[in-house]
Enzyme design. Structure first.
Site, PDB file in Angstrom:
ATOM      1  N   CYS A  22       0.671  -1.221  -0.109  1.00 48.82           N
ATOM      2  CA  CYS A  22      -0.164  -0.041   0.079  1.00 48.82           C
ATOM      3  C   CYS A  22       0.920   1.329   0.056  1.00 48.82           C
ATOM      4  O   CYS A  22       1.964   1.217   0.496  1.00 48.82           O
ATOM      5  CB  CYS A  22      -0.784   0.076   1.261  1.00 48.82           C
ATOM      6  SG  CYS A  22      -1.990  -1.415   1.436  1.00 48.82           S
ATOM      7  N   TRP A  28      -2.818  -2.759  -1.752  1.00 47.87           N
ATOM      8  CA  TRP A  28      -2.245  -4.024  -2.064  1.00 47.87           C
ATOM      9  C   TRP A  28      -3.021  -4.860  -1.347  1.00 47.87           C
ATOM     10  O   TRP A  28      -2.575  -4.884  -0.058  1.00 47.87           O
ATOM     11  CB  TRP A  28      -0.800  -4.059  -2.126  1.00 47.87           C
ATOM     12  CG  TRP A  28      -0.064  -5.354  -2.764  1.00 47.87           C
ATOM     13  CD1 TRP A  28       0.067  -5.452  -4.010  1.00 47.87           C
ATOM     14  CD2 TRP A  28       0.058  -6.367  -1.876  1.00 47.87           C
ATOM     15  NE1 TRP A  28       0.679  -6.668  -4.190  1.00 47.87           N
ATOM     16  CE2 TRP A  28       0.850  -7.253  -3.015  1.00 47.87           C
ATOM     17  CE3 TRP A  28       0.059  -6.756  -0.648  1.00 47.87           C
ATOM     18  CZ2 TRP A  28       1.125  -8.424  -2.468  1.00 47.87           C
ATOM     19  CZ3 TRP A  28       0.549  -7.899  -0.274  1.00 47.87           C
ATOM     20  CH2 TRP A  28       1.182  -8.920  -1.372  1.00 47.87           C
ATOM     21  N   GLU A  37      18.429 -15.344 -11.158  1.00 45.91           N
ATOM     22  CA  GLU A  37      17.999 -14.124 -11.766  1.00 45.91           C
ATOM     23  C   GLU A  37      17.264 -14.062 -12.939  1.00 45.91           C
ATOM     24  O   GLU A  37      16.307 -13.484 -12.940  1.00 45.91           O
ATOM     25  CB  GLU A  37      19.223 -13.014 -11.230  1.00 45.91           C
ATOM     26  CG  GLU A  37      18.917 -11.544 -11.893  1.00 45.91           C
ATOM     27  CD  GLU A  37      17.773 -11.032 -10.768  1.00 45.91           C
ATOM     28  OE1 GLU A  37      17.255 -11.622  -9.724  1.00 45.91           O
ATOM     29  OE2 GLU A  37      17.459  -9.872 -11.141  1.00 45.91           O
ATOM     30  N   HIS A  53      20.291 -34.296 -11.455  1.00 43.32           N
ATOM     31  CA  HIS A  53      19.614 -34.544 -10.300  1.00 43.32           C
ATOM     32  C   HIS A  53      18.227 -34.425 -10.096  1.00 43.32           C
ATOM     33  O   HIS A  53      17.555 -34.157  -8.935  1.00 43.32           O
ATOM     34  CB  HIS A  53      20.387 -33.776  -9.015  1.00 43.32           C
ATOM     35  CG  HIS A  53      21.881 -34.106  -8.900  1.00 43.32           C
ATOM     36  ND1 HIS A  53      22.166 -35.534  -8.476  1.00 43.32           N
ATOM     37  CD2 HIS A  53      22.899 -33.656  -9.470  1.00 43.32           C
ATOM     38  CE1 HIS A  53      23.615 -35.553  -8.499  1.00 43.32           C
ATOM     39  NE2 HIS A  53      24.064 -34.547  -8.965  1.00 43.32           N
TER      40      HIS A  53
END
Ligand code: M6R
Length: 627
Positions: free
Chosen positions: A2, A74, A499, A522
């Protein structure tokens, strides 16, 4: 998260509040509202969705009002509807809130038993009614707020407007950021200074446990016990224009392009090439007792966490001091072994991330030394730490972090060099007291001359990485409809893979994962088939041959390789379906700053092609000020 803005002016305020909310849009939100007070009446305009839905409603607010508050919400408690949008109001009070009231259920149940009717599903409305209850006893606003905060658990930045004091706004800070801005004939508050930049650069950063009151001509601050405090403003060095798009289509694109300048500025500020030294004063290292540091723990979230994982490679190698890296949200809830020989380093662009801040508070309580790498001056995390290395990257508005990541990596690298430099001078370190022996140990670990050379050419290499972006757009056009994407890297390039995957999922909503090349066998190799694009980051470092083997394994299963490497690397080119050239650094940690640039462009162009909201992707917030 918010955003809050409030203005008390001797003239009109509505347009400036709206523009303040526009500057807070980057924080992420899904509804918005404004309340003003005019001729003894509270007026409100609220809407679901983006500010463009609120804009047509502004004409319904009294245009001559000089006092008002705005909010971008939000959603945490309750859907992003108009009813749940702030401000929440009674006949007497309007209230806006950023944060979470953790004990709202208990408080709400009590209030309902007392006959209070709730209009929204939010936790925030509880605060409104508690305040109304206090004021109904004839209590003054300051005392009423003091009474209310005693009942609240959680984090809150509150703005309050009250008919009983029609020329003032009240602000409360506990856990969520709030600043007060000082104007000439008006004063302001906001959840961050960026919202106020064109109006003022004179900012008072409220601390937790403080209550502020602003009128058009005056500002007062008290602590929660009611003691009046003397608070002087800080002057921000960000210009108003540093927060606009400067002709770029998106903030993210602008911020990608700013990287060469940011990197060059950081190097010229922190590195003295003449004396081949790092300016340790600028890094704040004089404020730490480096001598006593026996282990370093980085705490961070998201992109900042990936940057810290690169620090593990370079700082540990340069200093010989064990480095560990933890997700702030995990570290804060376990019981890590900490003592006064531990240096805890918070890495954060915003300086307000709630989990990272909590880690620092915990570290302080355990007697650790604390340091931060941060972009926003005077924000909460640097204020909680003993010393800070400011990135000075300028405001980062795009939710997907770009220039902050590269700037963080550079800061970690310079921190490692500075620490090693101090060890070599015998001023710190974890080993012996014999200067010559220490000197030798450092010299065997750190090739300072090579590092300085790598730093010298870095800005121009970043510039070159940015200038190859045209090619990447063509690659994006080929893959933008993919459902999944893998990113592979080894050594520090593993973090570029992480990233790259985070950037892609954040802004294009394509499912993407980053893996260390050695991990492929893996598990993740089960995902590989002819529909799976795999971005393979393979710079010419000591991991190169191993990466080539991983690429062969993928090719054997028909995976589609998008190779990222040296322009002259014919082997990688021949193994790739598509190839993205990337300039090469002599240093594998600094290489990450170069290799991540194509990741940023790739995700950007894919997102643009998919038509997503690049700067404010769905569900995300720039500054994560709740847990
Ligand atoms: O402000 P901070 O650096 O503490 O923020 C941490 C993360 O929320 C942030 O890096 C997030 O992951 C970005 N959206 C990534 O692009």
């Amino acid at each position: 998260m918010c955003g809050v803005v409030g203005i008390v002016s001797s003239t009109r305020c509505v347009q400036n509040i709206f523009e303040g909310l526009q500057r807070l849009e980057y924080r992420g939100y899904d509804s918005a509202g404004i309340a003003t007070l005019f001729e003894g009446k509270i007026h409100i305009a609220k809407s679901e969705g983006k500010l463009k839905n609120l804009e047509p409603l502004l004409s319904k607010l009294p245009q001559n009002s000089g006092i008002g508050m705005g909010h971008t919400r939000w959603a945490t408690h309750g859907a992003p509807t108009t009813l749940n949008a702030h401000p929440h109001v009674t006949d007497e009070i309007a209230l806006i809130h950023n944060g979470i009231i953790e004990n709202y259920r208990e408080l709400k149940e009590t209030l309902i038993r007392e006959g209070v009717k709730f209009l929204s599903e939010t936790d925030s409305e509880v605060v409104l009614h508690l305040l109304a209850k206090e004021l109904s006893k004839g209590t003054a606003m300051l005392d009423a707020l003091k009474g209310v905060v005693k009942q609240l658990h959680g984090a809150y930045g509150l703005g309050v407007m009250w008919k009983g004091d029609p020329n003032s706004l009240y602000i409360v800070k506990q856990g969520s950021p709030v600043v007060i801005g000082l104007g000439k004939t008006e004063n302001y508050f906001a959840s961050d200074a960026l919202a106020l930049l064109p109006l003022t650069q004179k900012i008072i950063f409220l601390n937790d446990g403080e209550i502020g009151k602003i009128t058009a001509s005056d500002v007062q601050v008290w602590d929660f016990s009611g003691k009046l405090l003397k608070r002087d403003p800080s002057i921000l060095n960000w210009s108003a224009s540093s927060a606009d798009k400067a002709g770029f289509r998106h903030y993210m694109l602008k911020e990608i392009h700013e990287q060469p300048a940011v990197i060059a500025n950081t190097i010229s500020r922190l590195v003295n090439f003449g004396s081949s030294e790092i300016n340790i004063g600028e890094l704040g290292l004089n404020e730490l007792d480096l001598q006593s540091v026996r282990n370093i723990i980085y705490v961070a979230c998201g992109t900042a966490h990936y940057s810290a994982m690169i620090a593990k490679y370079c700082v540990e190698q340069m200093t010989g001091i064990p480095v560990s890296v933890e997700l702030a949200s995990e570290f804060r809830y376990r019981d890590p072994y900490l003592n006064q020989n531990t240096l805890v380093i918070a890495v954060t662009q915003s300086g307000e991330t709630a989990d990272t801040l909590a880690c620092i508070k915990h570290a302080v309580s355990k007697g650790c030394q604390t340091y931060s790498v941060c972009n926003v001056r005077f924000s909460s995390i640097p204020r909680a730490c003993q010393a800070t290395l400011y990135m000075e990257a300028g405001p980062e508005v795009g939710v997907a972090s770009t220039k902050a990541f590269t700037s963080m990596v550079l800061c970690h690298y310079l921190f490692g060099m500075a620490f090693a430099q101090e060890i070599a001078k015998g001023k710190s370190g974890n080993s012996d007291n014999n200067l010559n022996a220490t000197d030798k140990k450092v010299a065997s670990r750190v090739n300072f001359a090579a590092n300085f050379e790598a730093l010298k050419v870095l800005p121009s290499l970043v510039d070159r990485a940015i200038n190859s972006s045209g090619l990447i757009e063509d690659v994006a056009v080929k893959y933008y409809e993919s459902l999944n994407c893998l990113f592979l890297g080894r050594g520090p390039s593993f973090m570029v893979a992480l990233e790259g995957a985070l950037k892609l999922k954040e802004i294009s909503y394509i499912h993407a994962e980053g893996y260390a090349g050695g991990e492929l066998k893996h598990g993740p190799i089960a995902l590989v088939d002819k529909h799976m694009p795999i971005v393979a980051i393979a710079p010419l470092d000591l991991h190169y041959e191993k990466m080539i083997s991983n690429i062969e394994e993928v090719r054997a299963r028909e995976g589609v390789i998008i190779g990222v490497g040296d322009i002259n690397d014919s082997k990688l080119k021949s193994l790739s379906v598509d190839f993205i050239p990337c300039p090469q650094s002599q240093d594998s940690c600094l290489q990450t700053i170069l290799s991540v640039v194509p990741m940023q462009f790739l995700s950007y162009f894919i997102a643009v092609k998919r038509g997503t909201d690049v700067d404010q992707p769905r569900n995300l917030a720039k500054s994560v000020t709740v847990e």
